[in-house]
Design a protein around this motif. Structure first.
Motif, PDB file in Angstrom:
ATOM      1  N   ASP A 288      32.453  45.333  37.824  1.00 34.60           N
ATOM      2  CA  ASP A 288      32.886  44.532  38.965  1.00 34.60           C
ATOM      3  C   ASP A 288      31.734  43.674  39.447  1.00 34.60           C
ATOM      4  OD1 ASP A 288      35.032  43.890  40.879  1.00 34.60           O
ATOM      5  OD2 ASP A 288      33.632  44.658  42.369  1.00 34.60           O
TER       6      ASP A 288
ATOM      7  N   LYS B  14      38.141  51.090  37.352  1.00 38.35           N
ATOM      8  CA  LYS B  14      38.458  50.543  36.030  1.00 38.35           C
ATOM      9  C   LYS B  14      38.214  51.523  34.889  1.00 38.35           C
ATOM     10  CE  LYS B  14      37.795  45.833  37.641  1.00 38.35           C
ATOM     11  NZ  LYS B  14      37.035  44.560  37.540  1.00 38.35           N
TER      12      LYS B  14
ATOM     13  N   SER C  27      36.409  45.538  29.949  1.00 40.98           N
ATOM     14  CA  SER C  27      36.656  45.317  31.373  1.00 40.98           C
ATOM     15  C   SER C  27      36.057  43.973  31.756  1.00 40.98           C
ATOM     16  CB  SER C  27      36.021  46.441  32.206  1.00 40.98           C
ATOM     17  OG  SER C  27      36.242  46.240  33.586  1.00 40.98           O
TER      18      SER C  27
ATOM     19  N   SER D 145      35.568  40.976  35.290  1.00 40.09           N
ATOM     20  CA  SER D 145      35.652  40.719  36.722  1.00 40.09           C
ATOM     21  C   SER D 145      35.172  39.304  36.978  1.00 40.09           C
ATOM     22  CB  SER D 145      34.772  41.724  37.494  1.00 40.09           C
ATOM     23  OG  SER D 145      34.820  41.485  38.887  1.00 40.09           O
TER      24      SER D 145
ATOM     25  N   GLU E 299      34.792  49.880  42.549  1.00 45.85           N
ATOM     26  CA  GLU E 299      35.695  49.060  41.741  1.00 45.85           C
ATOM     27  C   GLU E 299      35.483  49.337  40.252  1.00 45.85           C
ATOM     28  OE1 GLU E 299      38.075  46.708  42.064  1.00 45.85           O
ATOM     29  OE2 GLU E 299      38.268  46.850  44.236  1.00 45.85           O
TER      30      GLU E 299
END
Length: 230
Positions: free
Chosen positions: A111, A158, A91, A93, A154
């Motif tokens: 995030d 994810k 992931s 951001s 957020e």
């Protein structure tokens, strides 16, 4: 491993560069109207490769990074993945001048948001439950408290726990709004949330995972770009 770092620190690293991007990413990079936004995009996608490389014990250039949109199945955007490695989750951001990424053997999400970002009451209503709204507005700095809940939610998006349209029904009001001094993750249902506030970066970060996630600021001392010595 989860890392938050400035865009500049990533792009100054000798292993960084547009050569790490795949064809779809390079195409997206050319479409940014703002050079600054493009740099953040580039840095976040490089950092994701660094994190996955640390996990797998390979150089960033060997990380088979890709993206796929679950709705349209496009490969130039969407959820990050590693081709041929469905057991590895990634992931990323980015905000203005700050990027974050995480890789793990279980579902993970991250995030990052800049401190001081103003939010309207309408946005708060869409993102918070009534109980969360009461807690946030009672804080000395409601904007900061809201951002803490926002990055947590957020990150949970994810990992697949929720989606943007359901944020106002995802209640995190039982969780403290302050970071734990020792960085210990918080438990929320079947997930763990790790919070971090970095005044140097001027950012709030949250990482979510099916197992506890270790979150750090700045690139670790682990050698990047080389396989670890046995």
């Amino acid at each position: 491993m989860a890392v938050a770092v400035s865009t500049g620190e990533i792009l100054r690293h000798p292993a960084a560069g547009t050569h790490l991007l795949n064809e779809q990413e390079r195409g997206r990079l050319t479409r940014f109207y703002s050079e600054e936004a493009g740099r953040d995009f580039l840095a976040a996608h490089i950092l994701a490769r660094f994190c996955a490389g640390w996990l797998l014990g390979v150089a960033p250039a060997e990380v088979p990074f890709a993206q796929r949109c679950p709705r349209c199945h496009g490969t130039d955007h969407g959820r990050p993945l590693l081709v041929g490695s469905p057991d590895v989750h990634v992931s990323l951001s980015h905000a203005k001048g700050v990027v974050a990424a995480v890789a793990g053997r279980v579902s993970v999400g991250i995030d990052v948001e800049l401190l001081g970002r103003a939010q309207s009451l309408e946005v708060m209503d869409r993102a918070l439950t009534a109980a969360e709204r009461a807690l946030v507005t009672a804080e000395a700095d409601p904007g900061r408290a809201f951002l803490r809940q926002w990055v947590r939610k957020e990150a949970l998006i994810k990992v697949g726990r929720t989606h943007l349209g359901a944020l106002s029904s995802l209640d995190l009001s039982e969780l403290p709004l302050d970071d734990r001094a020792d960085g210990t993750p918080l438990r929320f249902e079947d997930f763990y949330l790790t919070d971090l506030t970095d005044s140097r970066l001027g950012a709030l970060v949250a990482a979510a995972g099916a197992q506890p996630v270790r979150l750090s600021v700045g690139l670790p001392s682990t050698t990047i770009g080389h396989r670890p010595v046995a």
